[in-house]
Scaffold this active site. Structure first.
Site, PDB file in Angstrom:
ATOM      1  CB  THR B  15      -0.979   0.053   1.292  1.00 23.06           C
ATOM      2  OG1 THR B  15      -0.017  -0.081   2.488  1.00 23.06           O
ATOM      3  CG2 THR B  15      -1.792  -1.112   1.350  1.00 23.06           C
ATOM      4  N   GLY B  16       2.191   1.129   0.085  1.00 22.41           N
ATOM      5  CA  GLY B  16       3.015   2.523   0.155  1.00 22.41           C
ATOM      6  C   GLY B  16       3.326   2.918  -1.221  1.00 22.41           C
ATOM      7  CB  ALA B  17       4.913   6.049  -2.269  1.00 18.43           C
ATOM      8  CB  CYS B 132      15.924   6.538  -5.408  1.00 18.84           C
ATOM      9  SG  CYS B 132      15.963   7.549  -4.012  1.00 18.84           S
ATOM     10  CD  GLN B 159      18.283  12.428  -3.092  1.00 18.65           C
ATOM     11  OE1 GLN B 159      19.403  12.746  -2.761  1.00 18.65           O
ATOM     12  NE2 GLN B 159      17.420  11.487  -2.568  1.00 18.65           N
ATOM     13  CB  SER B 162       7.610  11.034  -4.384  1.00 16.75           C
ATOM     14  OG  SER B 162       8.543  11.119  -5.114  1.00 16.75           O
ATOM     15  N   GLY B 163      10.260  10.534  -2.449  1.00 19.01           N
ATOM     16  CA  GLY B 163      11.349   9.839  -1.898  1.00 19.01           C
ATOM     17  C   GLY B 163      11.064   9.431  -0.474  1.00 19.01           C
ATOM     18  NE  ARG B 245      13.470  14.407   0.771  1.00 12.78           N
ATOM     19  CZ  ARG B 245      13.807  13.051   0.416  1.00 12.78           C
ATOM     20  NH1 ARG B 245      13.462  12.660  -0.775  1.00 12.78           N
ATOM     21  NH2 ARG B 245      13.924  12.131   1.279  1.00 12.78           N
ATOM     22  CG  HIS B 252      15.452  11.630  -6.762  1.00  9.61           C
ATOM     23  ND1 HIS B 252      14.499  12.154  -6.098  1.00  9.61           N
ATOM     24  CD2 HIS B 252      15.788  10.628  -5.913  1.00  9.61           C
ATOM     25  CE1 HIS B 252      14.268  11.780  -5.219  1.00  9.61           C
ATOM     26  NE2 HIS B 252      14.900  10.639  -4.721  1.00  9.61           N
ATOM     27  CG  ASN B 326      11.752  10.196  -6.808  1.00  9.02           C
ATOM     28  OD1 ASN B 326      11.268  10.943  -7.593  1.00  9.02           O
ATOM     29  ND2 ASN B 326      11.152   9.629  -5.649  1.00  9.02           N
TER      30      ASN B 326
END
Lengths: 354, 354
Positions: B15-17, B132, B159, B162-163, B245, B252, B326
């Protein structure tokens, strides 16, 4: 405005993003002004500007505008400087030019007062204010060079949109709103006002600032390379730059790799030197998650330095993270500091009571 | 879902990104799946997920979940991998782990298929998917290394949030809205979920990704340094990294300085090599303002390379600008590509019809 002591100062480009900051900085630092003349192109002439509680009207610049001016601060684009700066000098003014028009002219001192104030002594009427990204970098690197020598610099920049003017700030904010509201938009300003193509800046990264030179570098990158060598008076310094625009309003950040001239330098040595350097604030404590960021540097005068660490391969290599307000130390503040240096060095004579 | 041919695949952290991108990538690339088991922590168990038109329910992972699994794709954090990956291996599954838990274990191949697919042959049940930022960089640099050698790499990253997961994306969007509407907000996620201090990411730049190591580098920077050497099988390669970030959702970017092993290499040589390299799209034409940007790389499989130019001081020095999604090449796509390599190399036997 007219006073009986101080200098007759002209600000060319008084309504622009940097011009506005120059006026605020002159006011804040209480620069000794006898008379203030605000100039612009025909387009902005007639606009009203506030200074020390007075309302002043911006005039369209003509060569005669510079009659009697002691110090003229130019920030209205390279073509305006090329046209009017010689006219101002001809009439006895000392011009501090914030554009790239004269920076690499060997007759023109390129000055960051903390680094090479003495270069001002050789002025022939014109003094150039360096590129914003260059100023903050040399301000941080010069104390290191003085202490340990400096052989090599590789910088990647993280530059704010205000460096491209007020229109670019509006574009970023409007695009951000449009994207968050899932609405359409058309990029019109960035990366470069007059360029063929424009790209989204909101939630994006654009690896182009200014036009491209024939060698594949952008003019912004070549400015950082050439101006750094000139300001530090170090023609053999190896300098490489990659300049990148980000969705940040104000505050340029720089990831900088350096090689110093000695092999026995420690991170603590560099921290010690920078903690005592003029115009530098050291923000470097990983344990406290303390490092410079543009959101906290904006509106402040200093150049902030952190993330100082030794390269893991090169004995004389170090990495630094340098952040400063590109409109202040990167432009308006440095311009006003040069004017202050002119006064301090006795290079501009206070006019007699009139 | 059950089919009569293909592999029994488990996705841990479904269920994660990244887990969501893994499912989309398995579907899009039509990976031969006989049975798909979706696993998660207790917190996400029971959630429903769509795959190839079917609705599947995510189960809480227990050691027995991996009975009969051929390939298990892990993307649920290092502690989950440490707990469950050995259980999966014990039960005969080949684990492809997307966390940093096992990457530097000398017994565990660390794989980018375009770079070191053959390393998979040495697996002992566990294969690690690299960081990534590292994946996209080595994908671009390996073809250059093969052709001309490679001595040194200095990278500064740009970066995307969403990482740091779906919560970080929400935080960036909510902060952006708050700032545009001049409302208050409290940073709670970035730079690092569990860290003491949290900073604004919208319209800001944070020079910290992951926790700090004792040497002043962040763990993200050390991952790039160590993983690059391992993947390229080049322990003497000099690598330095600064990881930063930005307020970008996905994609990225990297400003990369390299020194190759020969002095007679040209920009055109590097462009030629990269234009033929697998998984690389060359976007490099200053005259057309063509260069990679995250807003255009997001959602695409390839690693995009541009701004290739020769260093002005070092004969063997070059600068590149490398951008990739990424979540895809940096995570889900590379994970699925490793699974595809397992099939291609005959390292996982298609089960008989059941």
């Amino acid at each position: 405005m007219e006073k009986t002591t101080g200098y007759h100062v002209a600000v060319m480009g008084a309504t622009g993003a940097v011009g506005q900051q120059i006026l605020k900085t002159l006011e804040r630092r209480d620069f000794p002004i006898k008379k203030l003349t605000l100039l612009s192109s025909a387009r902005s002439a007639g606009k009203q500007v506030h200074f020390k509680g007075e309302t002043l009207t911006v005039e369209e610049a003509v060569p005669e505008s510079f009659e009697g001016v002691d110090i003229a601060l130019f920030s209205a684009g390279g073509s305006v400087s090329k046209k009017f700066a010689p006219e101002a000098v001809k009439r006895g003014a000392i011009v501090i030019d914030n554009t790239s028009a004269f920076r690499m002219d060997p007759e023109v001192p390129l000055v960051v007062p903390e680094v090479n104030e003495e270069a001002i002594n050789n002025h022939k009427g014109l003094i150039a204010n360096p590129n914003c990204s260059t100023i903050q970098m040399v301000a941080a690197l010069e104390p290191i060079r003085k202490a340990f020598g400096l052989n090599k610099v590789i910088v990647s920049t993280y530059q704010a949109v205000s460096g491209a003017g007020a229109q670019a700030i509006d574009e970023m904010n409007n695009q951000s709103k449009a994207i968050l509201d899932e609405e359409e938009f058309t990029p019109e300003i960035l990366p470069v006002g007059g360029a063929d193509k424009h790209y989204q800046i909101a939630f994006n990264v654009i690896p182009q600032i200014d036009q491209f030179a024939d060698n594949g570098y952008t003019l912004e990158e070549m400015k950082m390379i050439n101006e750094t060598k000139k300001i530090m008076n170090h023609p053999s310094l190896k300098v490489a730059a990659t300049c990148v625009r980000l969705p940040v309003e104000t505050g340029h950040s720089e990831s900088v790799y350096i090689e110093v001239g000695q092999n026995d330098v420690t991170v603590e040595d560099i921290q010690e030197i920078l903690s005592q350097a003029p115009g530098i604030t050291l923000q470097d404590d990983p344990n406290e998650q303390l490092y410079p960021m543009p959101a906290f540097a904006a509106g402040k005068d200093d150049v902030f330095v952190g993330r100082i660490r030794r390269d893991l391969d090169e004995e004389n290599g170090f990495h630094l993270w340098i952040v400063s307000d590109n409109l202040l130390k990167g432009a308006a503040l440095n311009t006003v500091q040069i004017a202050e240096s002119l006064v301090k060095l006795g290079l501009v004579t206070a006019p007699q009571h009139s």
